[in-house]
Design an enzyme around this catalytic site. Sequence first.
Site, mmCIF file in Angstrom:
data_model
loop_
_atom_site.group_PDB
_atom_site.id
_atom_site.type_symbol
_atom_site.label_atom_id
_atom_site.label_comp_id
_atom_site.label_asym_id
_atom_site.label_seq_id
_atom_site.Cartn_x
_atom_site.Cartn_y
_atom_site.Cartn_z
ATOM 1 N N GLU A 85 16.327 28.086 55.954
ATOM 2 C CA GLU A 85 16.485 26.894 56.776
ATOM 3 C C GLU A 85 16.601 25.614 55.951
ATOM 4 O OE1 GLU A 85 14.180 29.318 57.475
ATOM 5 O OE2 GLU A 85 12.131 28.541 57.432
ATOM 6 N N ASP A 108 8.203 36.096 62.828
ATOM 7 C CA ASP A 108 8.373 34.945 61.928
ATOM 8 C C ASP A 108 7.011 34.392 61.523
ATOM 9 O OD1 ASP A 108 9.840 33.099 60.473
ATOM 10 O OD2 ASP A 108 9.995 31.676 62.131
ATOM 11 N N ASP A 126 12.763 37.260 60.763
ATOM 12 C CA ASP A 126 13.304 36.139 59.983
ATOM 13 C C ASP A 126 12.832 36.215 58.530
ATOM 14 O OD1 ASP A 126 14.768 33.803 59.542
ATOM 15 O OD2 ASP A 126 13.091 32.485 60.048
ATOM 16 N N ASN A 127 13.563 35.567 57.671
ATOM 17 C CA ASN A 127 13.183 35.381 56.256
ATOM 18 C C ASN A 127 12.991 36.696 55.516
ATOM 19 O OD1 ASN A 127 11.230 33.122 57.929
ATOM 20 N ND2 ASN A 127 12.818 32.351 56.572
ATOM 21 N N LYS A 172 4.378 37.020 56.156
ATOM 22 C CA LYS A 172 5.277 38.131 55.885
ATOM 23 C C LYS A 172 4.545 39.462 55.686
ATOM 24 C CE LYS A 172 7.902 34.812 56.575
ATOM 25 N NZ LYS A 172 8.268 34.603 57.988
HETATM 26 N N1 SAM Z 1 8.887 30.451 64.330
HETATM 27 C C1 SAM Z 1 8.708 29.094 63.856
HETATM 28 C C2 SAM Z 1 10.046 28.391 63.881
HETATM 29 O O1 SAM Z 1 11.043 28.963 63.409
HETATM 30 O O2 SAM Z 1 10.118 27.250 64.344
HETATM 31 C C3 SAM Z 1 8.122 29.043 62.464
HETATM 32 C C4 SAM Z 1 6.899 29.877 62.244
HETATM 33 S S1 SAM Z 1 6.139 29.636 60.667
HETATM 34 C C5 SAM Z 1 7.333 30.270 59.551
HETATM 35 C C6 SAM Z 1 4.880 30.882 60.669
HETATM 36 C C7 SAM Z 1 3.698 30.575 61.573
HETATM 37 O O3 SAM Z 1 2.983 31.773 61.827
HETATM 38 C C8 SAM Z 1 2.675 29.613 60.985
HETATM 39 O O4 SAM Z 1 2.509 28.525 61.866
HETATM 40 C C9 SAM Z 1 1.377 30.427 60.869
HETATM 41 O O5 SAM Z 1 0.226 29.670 61.149
HETATM 42 C C10 SAM Z 1 1.599 31.504 61.910
HETATM 43 N N2 SAM Z 1 0.935 32.793 61.644
HETATM 44 C C11 SAM Z 1 0.940 33.470 60.472
HETATM 45 N N3 SAM Z 1 0.336 34.655 60.585
HETATM 46 C C12 SAM Z 1 -0.055 34.757 61.886
HETATM 47 C C13 SAM Z 1 -0.729 35.770 62.630
HETATM 48 N N4 SAM Z 1 -1.093 36.921 62.059
HETATM 49 N N5 SAM Z 1 -0.982 35.547 63.939
HETATM 50 C C14 SAM Z 1 -0.601 34.373 64.519
HETATM 51 N N6 SAM Z 1 0.054 33.388 63.863
HETATM 52 C C15 SAM Z 1 0.328 33.572 62.566
HETATM 53 MG MG MG Z 2 11.220 31.692 59.557
#
Ligand code: SAM
Ligand code: MG
Length: 208
Positions: free
Chosen positions: A193, A135, A163-164, A138
């Site tokens: 969501e 998640d 997800d998504n 993408k």
């Molecule tokens: N899983 C959470 C929830 O459903 O409550 C939501 C996660 S949010 C959609 C995506 C998160 O992934 C963001 O906070 C972003 O900073 C983090 N993120 C994106 N790419 C990443 C990576 N390569 N490594 C670590 N974190 C990452």
């Molecule tokens: Mg998500």
Amino acid sequence: TRSTRPQRLLKAVQKNATRGDPQSVISAIDHFCRHSEWAMNIGDEKVVNELNPEKVLELGTYCGYSTVRIARLLPPGARLITLEFNGDYAAIARQVIAWAGLEDKVQLVEGASEDWIPRMKEHFGIETFDLVFLDHWKDRYLPDTKLMEDCGLLRKGTVLLADNVICPGVPDYLQYVRNSLSYKSCYFKSHLEYTKAEDGLEKSVFLG
Ligand code: SAM
Ligand code: MG
């Protein structure tokens, strides 16, 4: 200066949820996202209940909402490692997870998935994961899946839950897991969501 959305989300948890009660933390976040501000949590419609995983990896913690949802269902002794590369989000998530009383089950690791996946074995003594929840951003779903394969972190029967997959969508990832002979993959239709937009989860079982 104005507070950030994650800070306001944490305030809502501290104000409305009971310490040590994960369900109240989830409800407080759902209420905040439905009535105050949308946020990119998995939300309250998609169900994540793989049976009794012992070792779980979550890619993308954000404020720790899905972390709490998954960790509260884990059997005693099970462990969830969650990766987040944004330090501000990680700091909020740490407090949300602690508020839910789940810090013993959850290891929040600050850093990028592509840096940490290759270190799971040496650093955390992980052999393989039973469940991986994807998640994060993408464009990382596919490369990180291949990285987990290369690092030997998947076993026959490991479940990848992404997800998504429709909104915002991960066409390269879907194409891969649906056509690879190494996975049995299926789609679970839901909604983005807190909205009525179609979205869904892809569940892909690694066949070894
Ligand atoms: N899983 C959470 C929830 O459903 O409550 C939501 C996660 S949010 C959609 C995506 C998160 O992934 C963001 O906070 C972003 O900073 C983090 N993120 C994106 N790419 C990443 C990576 N390569 N490594 C670590 N974190 C990452
Ligand atoms: Mg998500």
